[in-house]
Design a protein around this motif. Structure first.
Motif, PDB file in Angstrom:
ATOM      1  N   ASP A   1       0.832  -1.192  -0.055  1.00 17.36           N
ATOM      2  CA  ASP A   1      -0.055  -0.024  -0.089  1.00 17.36           C
ATOM      3  C   ASP A   1       0.854   1.266  -0.006  1.00 17.36           C
ATOM      4  OD1 ASP A   1      -2.462  -1.137  -0.118  1.00 17.36           O
ATOM      5  OD2 ASP A   1      -2.786  -1.081   2.242  1.00 17.36           O
ATOM      6  N   ALA A   2       1.900   1.338   0.872  1.00 15.00           N
ATOM      7  CA  ALA A   2       2.851   2.377   0.955  1.00 15.00           C
ATOM      8  C   ALA A   2       3.636   2.917  -0.361  1.00 15.00           C
ATOM      9  CB  ALA A   2       3.824   1.929   2.189  1.00 15.00           C
ATOM     10  N   ILE A   3       3.802   1.826  -1.080  1.00 17.34           N
ATOM     11  CA  ILE A   3       4.437   2.240  -2.527  1.00 17.34           C
ATOM     12  C   ILE A   3       3.561   2.212  -3.603  1.00 17.34           C
ATOM     13  CG2 ILE A   3       6.563   1.372  -1.594  1.00 17.34           C
ATOM     14  CD1 ILE A   3       6.075  -1.198  -3.627  1.00 17.34           C
ATOM     15  N   ASN A   4       2.375   2.340  -3.481  1.00 18.06           N
ATOM     16  CA  ASN A   4       1.278   2.484  -4.563  1.00 18.06           C
ATOM     17  C   ASN A   4       1.099   3.946  -4.829  1.00 18.06           C
ATOM     18  OD1 ASN A   4      -2.347   2.222  -4.515  1.00 18.06           O
ATOM     19  ND2 ASN A   4      -0.896   2.342  -6.167  1.00 18.06           N
ATOM     20  N   VAL A   5       1.724   4.020  -6.151  1.00 19.67           N
ATOM     21  CA  VAL A   5       1.737   5.554  -6.812  1.00 19.67           C
ATOM     22  C   VAL A   5       1.062   5.395  -8.258  1.00 19.67           C
ATOM     23  CG1 VAL A   5       3.415   6.522  -5.241  1.00 19.67           C
ATOM     24  CG2 VAL A   5       3.867   5.420  -7.608  1.00 19.67           C
ATOM     25  N   TYR A   6       0.853   4.404  -8.872  1.00 21.51           N
ATOM     26  CA  TYR A   6       0.570   4.086 -10.131  1.00 21.51           C
ATOM     27  C   TYR A   6      -0.479   2.990 -10.184  1.00 21.51           C
ATOM     28  CZ  TYR A   6       0.608   3.676 -15.015  1.00 21.51           C
ATOM     29  OH  TYR A   6       0.222   3.312 -16.585  1.00 21.51           O
ATOM     30  N   PRO A   7      -1.661   2.791 -11.160  1.00 18.49           N
ATOM     31  CA  PRO A   7      -1.996   4.177 -11.753  1.00 18.49           C
ATOM     32  C   PRO A   7      -2.596   5.283 -10.999  1.00 18.49           C
ATOM     33  CG  PRO A   7      -3.462   2.521 -12.075  1.00 18.49           C
ATOM     34  CD  PRO A   7      -2.537   2.012 -11.193  1.00 18.49           C
ATOM     35  N   VAL A   8      -3.060   5.050  -9.880  1.00 21.30           N
ATOM     36  CA  VAL A   8      -3.593   5.991  -8.943  1.00 21.30           C
ATOM     37  C   VAL A   8      -2.844   5.933  -7.617  1.00 21.30           C
ATOM     38  CG1 VAL A   8      -5.598   7.008  -7.950  1.00 21.30           C
ATOM     39  CG2 VAL A   8      -5.809   5.807 -10.111  1.00 21.30           C
ATOM     40  N   ALA A   9      -2.485   6.936  -7.161  1.00 17.43           N
ATOM     41  CA  ALA A   9      -1.893   7.121  -5.753  1.00 17.43           C
ATOM     42  C   ALA A   9      -2.793   7.043  -4.633  1.00 17.43           C
ATOM     43  CB  ALA A   9      -0.710   8.003  -5.724  1.00 17.43           C
ATOM     44  N   ASP A  10      -3.595   5.919  -4.737  1.00 18.84           N
ATOM     45  CA  ASP A  10      -4.746   5.821  -3.669  1.00 18.84           C
ATOM     46  C   ASP A  10      -4.473   4.922  -2.440  1.00 18.84           C
ATOM     47  OD1 ASP A  10      -4.986   3.889  -5.326  1.00 18.84           O
ATOM     48  OD2 ASP A  10      -7.066   3.826  -5.589  1.00 18.84           O
ATOM     49  N   GLY A  11      -2.982   4.302  -2.391  1.00 21.76           N
ATOM     50  CA  GLY A  11      -2.681   3.529  -1.152  1.00 21.76           C
ATOM     51  C   GLY A  11      -3.460   2.371  -0.929  1.00 21.76           C
ATOM     52  N   ASP A  12      -3.864   1.584  -2.001  1.00 24.39           N
ATOM     53  CA  ASP A  12      -4.622   0.450  -1.561  1.00 24.39           C
ATOM     54  C   ASP A  12      -4.503  -0.941  -2.655  1.00 24.39           C
ATOM     55  OD1 ASP A  12      -5.795   1.201  -3.983  1.00 24.39           O
ATOM     56  OD2 ASP A  12      -7.880   1.250  -3.199  1.00 24.39           O
TER      57      ASP A  12
ATOM     58  N   GLU B   1       9.034   8.059  15.996  1.00 25.43           N
ATOM     59  CA  GLU B   1       9.373   8.057  17.297  1.00 25.43           C
ATOM     60  C   GLU B   1       9.411   6.664  17.940  1.00 25.43           C
ATOM     61  OE1 GLU B   1       6.171  10.414  18.850  1.00 25.43           O
ATOM     62  OE2 GLU B   1       6.471  12.047  17.754  1.00 25.43           O
ATOM     63  N   GLY B   2       9.332   5.517  16.896  1.00 26.95           N
ATOM     64  CA  GLY B   2       9.538   4.207  17.509  1.00 26.95           C
ATOM     65  C   GLY B   2       8.186   3.493  17.595  1.00 26.95           C
ATOM     66  N   VAL B   3       7.197   3.889  17.288  1.00 27.74           N
ATOM     67  CA  VAL B   3       5.729   3.355  17.302  1.00 27.74           C
ATOM     68  C   VAL B   3       5.542   2.749  15.999  1.00 27.74           C
ATOM     69  CG1 VAL B   3       3.390   3.614  17.755  1.00 27.74           C
ATOM     70  CG2 VAL B   3       4.989   5.287  19.009  1.00 27.74           C
ATOM     71  N   ARG B   4       5.155   1.364  16.307  1.00 27.89           N
ATOM     72  CA  ARG B   4       4.594   0.719  14.878  1.00 27.89           C
ATOM     73  C   ARG B   4       3.268   0.808  14.620  1.00 27.89           C
ATOM     74  NH1 ARG B   4       4.705  -5.847  14.158  1.00 27.89           N
ATOM     75  NH2 ARG B   4       4.643  -5.920  11.840  1.00 27.89           N
ATOM     76  N   VAL B   5       2.978   1.517  13.486  1.00 27.91           N
ATOM     77  CA  VAL B   5       1.770   2.105  13.181  1.00 27.91           C
ATOM     78  C   VAL B   5       1.298   1.445  11.921  1.00 27.91           C
ATOM     79  CG1 VAL B   5       0.262   4.124  12.687  1.00 27.91           C
ATOM     80  CG2 VAL B   5       2.111   4.307  14.278  1.00 27.91           C
ATOM     81  N   ALA B   6      -0.034   0.951  11.704  1.00 22.75           N
ATOM     82  CA  ALA B   6      -0.542   0.331  10.723  1.00 22.75           C
ATOM     83  C   ALA B   6      -1.787   1.269  10.254  1.00 22.75           C
ATOM     84  CB  ALA B   6      -1.069  -1.136  10.898  1.00 22.75           C
ATOM     85  N   LEU B   7      -1.859   1.811   9.226  1.00 21.38           N
ATOM     86  CA  LEU B   7      -2.778   2.741   8.576  1.00 21.38           C
ATOM     87  C   LEU B   7      -3.902   1.866   7.886  1.00 21.38           C
ATOM     88  CD1 LEU B   7      -4.444   5.267   7.960  1.00 21.38           C
ATOM     89  CD2 LEU B   7      -2.684   5.735   6.073  1.00 21.38           C
ATOM     90  N   ILE B   8      -5.210   1.745   8.381  1.00 21.59           N
ATOM     91  CA  ILE B   8      -5.877   0.820   7.528  1.00 21.59           C
ATOM     92  C   ILE B   8      -6.926   1.757   6.778  1.00 21.59           C
ATOM     93  CG2 ILE B   8      -8.188  -0.643   7.796  1.00 21.59           C
ATOM     94  CD1 ILE B   8      -6.979  -2.054   9.813  1.00 21.59           C
TER      95      ILE B   8
END
Length: 592
Positions: free
Chosen positions: A38-49, A446-453
């Motif tokens: 998700d984090a490297i999704n920039v093509y064809p649409v940078a919608d991160g999914d 800051e050292g916190v593991r964060v997952a963005l859903i």
């Protein structure tokens, strides 16, 4: 799962159990790598999914394979066909749709044999079929990686050698994609869809050798620079996906029509059942084209959010927003009601200052300074009732009001308040995705593991919270929450503040707007009648559970009326109702 291979034991051909194992391992691999993809999704649409879409597509394939094993003892041909058919039915997004066609192409060959030579031919057919399905193939994408995999093992040979050659060829091609597309090179990443395909081929190699690949695919992370603009700023505004029952001739005409309407056109399938994916500005025209070609169903329309341009109907309604809650999700009586008013003790925790700004709230002693708690959920919500609902489910909330989304600093502060080593962040609004992503990056530093859903609506957040289990491994918890959110279609009722043009026609001030997945689909005069119409449209595509989130200022009998409507017309569907309190949209609807 197939039996575990003994040391130095390698498969000579793929039997039904091996295909089952491959499918399960591909599903697990995409779940583990979902967030990074998700984090490297920039093509064809940078919608991160892209990672999420590939994961959900693989999940559908996995469910289909497990279903045939539960029903009988399938042979190899039945198993590979089930895998491909499940992916076709559950394909999500551009890359998920292409992955389903790759599996379909492989299935046509593997149904006749599963040794190394057949696998090599299957990969070649998969690459050919996927390119044929894409209206305008582009190099530097999952298509390039698929072709490289097929080319690397074209000579055939023993099964293990073919699988290893295909994986290594794909991994090498993936590394090169960053130099094949300008958008990838500028972002400093490889193609997200190709990364997912390498994970699938790695799962295949592990299945036939009993060992994970010697080297993992490259994991470039996007730089801190701003990401590419999403569609809707300089590209089509909508993603339209639907299943279509139609003959080949009608689909050929459909391809031509949709190609003229938009871009990123992918049509996969065959034998009378197709999965159609396209990016367009006129979503209605794309659906109408499907109606003329055959019978479309499971229609999904997603608006690519833009910071500059609101979706049709957005900004014209009172109460438009999103909220979140959690609690009892399902029972046996078909309807459950939970009330969280303003006198339940949560008003103080969530901040009730009348200063026009959002306020982060903690969950009590768990967030006290000292030892960090293992895991927390942070959710963006409007209204005191929804904030209380979230807090009862164990989440830290960020309050927001209509037209006043929280800033990046407020999300960062909320994650800090949660005071956890691992945090799941639920933005619950498409427009907050970029803000939430930036906040997550800051807290990771800051050292916190964060997952963005990437939850797009309150009811998706409700679904995610309902399956949250802090005792699970973090990756497994995130995958389960992502799957629950992704399986939830959402709608919202709002009231138009002034005359406006929408995708459903012209609305007048005071009209009730029914928004399905962010797009105005129904314009009515009565809140209850409009809600019934929206429910019927959503349930026409199927569903097992309806979630209603009702605000304080809605008609007193609205929830009971809608619960009765569902019980009367949809006998197998349960209903759960939450009372959101003040400062929430009139009605939020979720269908799982």
């Amino acid at each position: 799962m197939s039996r575990a291979l003994q040391p130095d034991e390698e498969l000579v051909e793929l039997d039904a159990e091996a295909v089952r194992t491959w499918c399960a391992r591909a599903f697990d691999a995409l779940g583990r790598e979902r967030e990074e993809i998700d984090a490297i999704n920039v093509y064809p649409v940078a919608d991160g999914d892209t990672g999420t879409n590939l994961y959900l597509t693989a999940e559908a394939a996995h469910r289909a394979v497990e279903a045939v094993f539960a029903a009988s003892g399938p042979d190899t041909a039945e198993t590979v066909r089930a895998m491909a058919h499940g992916a076709l039915l559950g394909a999500r997004g551009n890359s998920g749709t292409i992955l389903s066609q790759l599996l379909r192409g492989m299935a046509t060959v593997l149904a006749d044999g599963c040794d190394g030579d057949h696998l090599a031919r299957a990969l070649a057919e998969a690459a050919r079929a996927a390119r044929q399905a894409v209206a305008r193939p582009v190099e530097g994408t999952i298509l390039t990686v698929a072709s490289a995999a097929a080319g690397a093992c074209a000579a055939g040979g023993p099964l293990v050698r073919v699988a290893r050659d295909a994986y290594e060829g794909a991994a090498t091609a993936l590394t090169a994609t960053s130099g094949q597309l300008d958008v990838l090179e500028r972002a400093g990443v490889v193609d997200a869809g190709g990364r997912g395909l390498v994970a699938v081929l790695g799962a295949l190699l592990e299945t036939v050798t009993g060992r994970a690949p010697d080297h993992a695919a490259p994991v470039p992370l996007p730089p801190a620079a701003p990401r590419e603009k999403c569609a809707g700023e300089d590209g089509p505004a909508y993603e339209v996906i639907y299943l279509l029952e139609a003959d080949d001739a009608a689909v050929d005409l459909l391809r031509s029509r949709l190609d003229a309407l938009g871009e990123s056109l992918v049509v996969v399938g065959g034998d009378g059942l197709w999965n159609v994916h396209v990016h367009v500005d006129d979503a209605g025209a794309a659906v109408e084209a499907g109606v003329e070609a055959g019978r479309p169903h499971r229609i999904r329309i997603t608006h690519f959010a833009s910071d500059a341009t609101p979706a049709p109907g957005r900004g014209t309604a009172r109460g438009a927003g999103s909220g979140v809650g959690a609690g009892d999700r399902r029972g046996t009586d078909g309807a459950h009601t939970h009330r969280y008013g303003t006198g339940d003790g949560y008003a103080h925790a969530c901040g009730t200052e009348n200063d026009g700004h959002a306020h982060a709230c903690g969950t009590g002693d768990d967030a006290a300074r000292g030892e960090r708690v293992p895991r927390a959920v942070v959710a963006v919500v409007p209204g005191e009732g929804l904030a209380g609902l979230c807090a009862e489910a164990g989440a830290t909330t960020v309050r927001t009001r209509p037209g006043e989304p929280p800033a990046e600093d407020e999300l960062v502060e909320a994650v800090r308040r949660a005071h956890a080593r691992e945090v799941v962040l639920l933005p619950n609004d498409t427009d907050l995705r970029e803000t939430a992503a930036a906040a997550a990056e800051r807290v990771r530093a800051e050292g916190v593991r964060v997952a963005l859903i990437p939850t797009r609506a309150a009811v998706q957040g409700i679904a995610a919270l309902a399956v949250h289990e802090p005792d699970r491994r973090f990756d497994e918890d995130v995958v389960a929450m992502t799957a629950a959110a992704g399986a939830t279609r959402y709608a919202e009722l709002a009231v138009a503040e002034h005359r406006s043009f929408t995708s459903a026609g012209v609305c007048q001030a005071g009209d009730v707007l029914g928004l399905i997945e962010g797009d105005v689909a129904v314009i009515g005069k009565d809140l209850t009648e409009t809600a019934r119409t929206v429910l019927d449209r959503m349930l026409s595509a199927g569903g097992e559970l309806v979630t209603l989130v009702v605000a304080d200022d809605t008609p007193p009998g609205l929830a009971a009326d809608l619960e009765q409507h569902v019980r009367r017309g949809y006998l197998a569907v349960d209903t759960t109702t939450y009372h959101a309190g003040a400062e929430a949209p009139p009605l939020l609807i979720g269908v799982e």
